[in-house]
Motif scaffolding. Structure first.
Motif, PDB file in Angstrom:
ATOM      1  N   PHE A   1      -6.975   1.886   5.089  1.00  0.00           N
ATOM      2  CA  PHE A   1      -7.042   1.879   3.627  1.00  0.00           C
ATOM      3  C   PHE A   1      -5.842   1.206   2.986  1.00  0.00           C
ATOM      4  O   PHE A   1      -5.881   0.848   1.802  1.00  0.00           O
ATOM      5  CB  PHE A   1      -7.181   3.324   3.105  1.00  0.00           C
ATOM      6  N   ARG A   2      -4.760   1.013   3.747  1.00  0.00           N
ATOM      7  CA  ARG A   2      -3.564   0.372   3.203  1.00  0.00           C
ATOM      8  C   ARG A   2      -3.591  -1.146   3.354  1.00  0.00           C
ATOM      9  O   ARG A   2      -2.752  -1.836   2.763  1.00  0.00           O
ATOM     10  CB  ARG A   2      -2.316   0.910   3.901  1.00  0.00           C
TER      11      ARG A   2
ATOM     12  N   PHE B   1      -9.211  -1.928  -0.377  1.00  0.00           N
ATOM     13  CA  PHE B   1      -9.974  -0.766  -0.830  1.00  0.00           C
ATOM     14  C   PHE B   1      -9.334  -0.114  -2.054  1.00  0.00           C
ATOM     15  O   PHE B   1     -10.023   0.509  -2.859  1.00  0.00           O
ATOM     16  CB  PHE B   1     -10.111   0.240   0.316  1.00  0.00           C
ATOM     17  N   GLY B   2      -8.019  -0.252  -2.200  1.00  0.00           N
ATOM     18  CA  GLY B   2      -7.361   0.335  -3.357  1.00  0.00           C
ATOM     19  C   GLY B   2      -7.895  -0.229  -4.658  1.00  0.00           C
ATOM     20  O   GLY B   2      -8.174   0.515  -5.610  1.00  0.00           O
ATOM     21  N   GLU B   3      -8.053  -1.537  -4.732  1.00  0.00           N
ATOM     22  CA  GLU B   3      -8.565  -2.138  -5.957  1.00  0.00           C
ATOM     23  C   GLU B   3     -10.019  -1.726  -6.201  1.00  0.00           C
ATOM     24  O   GLU B   3     -10.424  -1.488  -7.340  1.00  0.00           O
ATOM     25  CB  GLU B   3      -8.452  -3.659  -5.885  1.00  0.00           C
ATOM     26  N   LEU B   4     -10.802  -1.597  -5.124  1.00  0.00           N
ATOM     27  CA  LEU B   4     -12.182  -1.150  -5.266  1.00  0.00           C
ATOM     28  C   LEU B   4     -12.238   0.279  -5.775  1.00  0.00           C
ATOM     29  O   LEU B   4     -12.985   0.593  -6.730  1.00  0.00           O
ATOM     30  CB  LEU B   4     -12.896  -1.245  -3.913  1.00  0.00           C
ATOM     31  N   TYR B   5     -11.469   1.190  -5.175  1.00  0.00           N
ATOM     32  CA  TYR B   5     -11.487   2.587  -5.601  1.00  0.00           C
ATOM     33  C   TYR B   5     -11.053   2.716  -7.058  1.00  0.00           C
ATOM     34  O   TYR B   5     -11.668   3.443  -7.858  1.00  0.00           O
ATOM     35  CB  TYR B   5     -10.544   3.423  -4.718  1.00  0.00           C
ATOM     36  N   ARG B   6      -9.970   2.023  -7.412  1.00  0.00           N
ATOM     37  CA  ARG B   6      -9.463   2.133  -8.783  1.00  0.00           C
ATOM     38  C   ARG B   6     -10.454   1.565  -9.790  1.00  0.00           C
ATOM     39  O   ARG B   6     -10.616   2.110 -10.895  1.00  0.00           O
ATOM     40  CB  ARG B   6      -8.110   1.425  -8.897  1.00  0.00           C
TER      41      ARG B   6
ATOM     42  N   PRO C   1       2.240   9.243  10.360  1.00  0.00           N
ATOM     43  CA  PRO C   1       2.152   7.940   9.682  1.00  0.00           C
ATOM     44  C   PRO C   1       1.082   7.880   8.604  1.00  0.00           C
ATOM     45  O   PRO C   1       1.191   7.076   7.663  1.00  0.00           O
ATOM     46  CB  PRO C   1       1.848   6.968  10.829  1.00  0.00           C
ATOM     47  N   LEU C   2       0.068   8.715   8.699  1.00  0.00           N
ATOM     48  CA  LEU C   2      -0.945   8.729   7.648  1.00  0.00           C
ATOM     49  C   LEU C   2      -0.436   9.387   6.367  1.00  0.00           C
ATOM     50  O   LEU C   2      -1.032   9.220   5.302  1.00  0.00           O
ATOM     51  CB  LEU C   2      -2.212   9.435   8.141  1.00  0.00           C
ATOM     52  N   TRP C   3       0.651  10.140   6.470  1.00  0.00           N
ATOM     53  CA  TRP C   3       1.248  10.765   5.289  1.00  0.00           C
ATOM     54  C   TRP C   3       2.453   9.991   4.765  1.00  0.00           C
ATOM     55  O   TRP C   3       2.806  10.133   3.588  1.00  0.00           O
ATOM     56  CB  TRP C   3       1.678  12.199   5.601  1.00  0.00           C
ATOM     57  N   SER C   4       3.104   9.196   5.596  1.00  0.00           N
ATOM     58  CA  SER C   4       4.362   8.565   5.181  1.00  0.00           C
ATOM     59  C   SER C   4       4.176   7.679   3.958  1.00  0.00           C
ATOM     60  O   SER C   4       5.011   7.686   3.040  1.00  0.00           O
ATOM     61  CB  SER C   4       4.950   7.751   6.342  1.00  0.00           C
ATOM     62  N   GLY C   5       3.095   6.906   3.901  1.00  0.00           N
ATOM     63  CA  GLY C   5       2.859   6.056   2.733  1.00  0.00           C
ATOM     64  C   GLY C   5       2.600   6.860   1.480  1.00  0.00           C
ATOM     65  O   GLY C   5       2.986   6.446   0.376  1.00  0.00           O
TER      66      GLY C   5
END
Length: 471
Positions: free
Chosen positions: A144-145, A166-171, A229-233
């Motif tokens: 997703f990143r 995916f970020g732009e799609l979700y937003r 690592p899935l939480w670090s971002g």
């Protein structure tokens, strides 16, 4: 009285009912599927029901799963996890119905990646049979990143342009949903780390609150352990949320110790749901213990199995029934055979209403490596079932009163686990006393308490969001 999403006010609201800030509310989850994702799914659906039943508002849930949604809501209603008023909206279902959501968007030029696989795309097909959007297949856990281009196609098959990841799609979709209720304030409560991280990545005209459902570190899950690592971002953008809900005091304290104090954080555990008519003590089998757990590494079911020979040595009538399915079934079956406990330990598989088994069990066993706020413990205490659990991050120590309504055991101590089970199984008087104390805890930690704390958090989160948008 506030409403959730665009839903109506409940005209049957009770006198003295809790009032939430006047806004349109949405609950955003990665996916919601009956029987999948364990306690996360149940807790998310229960939050929506508590908002309806305690605050008198109607929930709208937003999901981002591309699989078809047919039968999902009906499945949750059959499990008692949704009402006739519950509404679930899905990003990809709406793209299939309204392809103009992306076709009319401001898009970036699209260039086919030079190193693309021969067939890296999954097509999103509209109800008219035309391809709307192509989703890239990304071979990494934090897919997703990755800012991979998502090409948008016209009805004639030509490429109109692309969205950046995916970020732009979700937003884009959430912004469109929120715009439907303008000019009212809107609140989005994110229940999934990837959804929250993506939504917070751009400008927004709504309040965004995130709920943390699980441990954020790798074993041994100390405050300074290596970050998952899935939480670090997610922690890199934590200041961009208008509010954060932690399920336990311990996890909040560990995060504060590592990252410092932040405005807008609150500890709001998932509430208990005290049984209206608790099972009679005589209905409990004092020799029967149950586990409700997926057969995965996190749940460490093998420790309970390894403890059972010692349990049987002290109480030959003791039985363990494990409700749940997963990839470790084969290994567990081999271990059960190796230890010679097949007559006393049974893997029952996935059972849709496994929590009903707690009404007749003498004990719930939890041997997880880590948790967030274990749903199985909440369900057990809500119905008066004693609990023996490893003391792991996070949750058990803030739920179980050792020696009062259950037992806590040092994490990974199989001998200690066997001894704790032995102090409860086969002892009807102790089970009855623990059961009474469990019900008292549940009554003190019900939905009304959680919803009152949520309302307080939302007041400050909405104000913080307004200040952010004006700055």
């Amino acid at each position: 009285m506030a409403t959730l999403g665009a839903g109506p006010v409940d005209d049957g609201a009770r006198d003295g009912q809790l009032t939430f800030p006047d806004a349109a509310y949405f609950i955003a989850a990665s996916r919601l599927r009956p029987g999948l994702d364990g306690g996360y799914t149940v807790a998310t659906l229960q939050r929506a029901m508590h908002l309806e039943q305690v605050a008198g508002v109607i929930p709208t849930l937003l999901t981002f799963d591309p699989a078809p949604m047919e039968g999902v809501l009906e499945g949750f209603r059959g499990l008692g996890l949704a009402t006739e008023r519950t509404r679930i909206r899905n990003l990809f279902e709406e793209l299939r119905e309204r392809p103009e959501l992306v076709r009319d968007a401001v898009l970036h030029p699209f260039t086919e990646p030079a190193d693309a696989d021969p067939a890296p795309w999954t097509d999103v097909v509209a109800h008219d049979g035309t391809v709307v959007l192509r989703l890239p297949f990304i071979r990494q856990v934090d897919w997703f990143r990755v800012p991979a281009p998502l090409p948008v196609l016209a009805a004639d098959g030509g490429v109109l342009g692309a969205l950046h990841g995916f970020g732009e799609l979700y937003r884009l979709w959430v912004d469109a949903v929120v715009a439907e209720v303008a000019p009212r304030d809107a609140v989005v409560v994110s229940e999934a780390k990837q959804v929250g991280e993506l939504l917070v990545g751009g400008p927004r005209d709504y309040t965004l609150v995130h709920t943390v459902h699980n441990a954020h570190t790798r074993p041994p899950h100390a405050w300074d352990s290596e970050m998952d690592p899935l939480w670090s971002g997610w922690f890199d953008v934590i200041d961009r949320f208008d509010g954060v809900v932690w399920l336990t005091r311990a996890q909040r304290a560990d995060v504060v110790r590592r990252f410092g104090e932040h405005e807008g954080w609150a500890v709001i555990p998932h509430p208990a749901q005290p049984a209206a008519a608790p099972p009679d003590a005589a209905s409990r089998d004092p020799f029967r213990a149950v586990m409700i757990a997926r057969l995965v590494e996190q749940k460490r079911v093998e420790d309970a199995v390894r403890a059972w020979p010692a349990v049987l040595a002290a109480e030959p009538r003791a039985r363990l029934e494990v409700f749940g399915e997963g990839p470790l079934r084969g290994e567990l079956e081999e271990l059960i055979a190796e230890l010679g406990v097949g007559h006393a330990v049974t893997l029952r598989g996935y059972v849709p209403r496994a929590s009903d088994e707690l009404a007749t069990a003498g004990l719930l066993v939890v041997s997880s490596r880590h948790e967030g706020w274990p749903l199985s413990i909440t369900e057990a205490l809500s119905g008066g079932c004693p609990v023996v659990s490893y003391d792991v991050p996070y949750g058990p120590a803030e739920m179980i009163q050792a020696g009062v309504d259950g037992e806590l055991v040092a994490a990974g101590d199989v001998e200690g686990l066997a001894a704790a089970v032995g102090r409860v199984l086969g002892r009807p008087d102790r089970i009855a006393a623990y059961s009474d104390a469990a019900l008292a805890w549940a009554r003190a930690h019900g939905p009304e308490r959680a919803m009152a704390a949520t309302s307080e958090l939302l007041v400050t989160a909405i104000e913080r969001s307004r200040r952010r948008r004006l700055s």
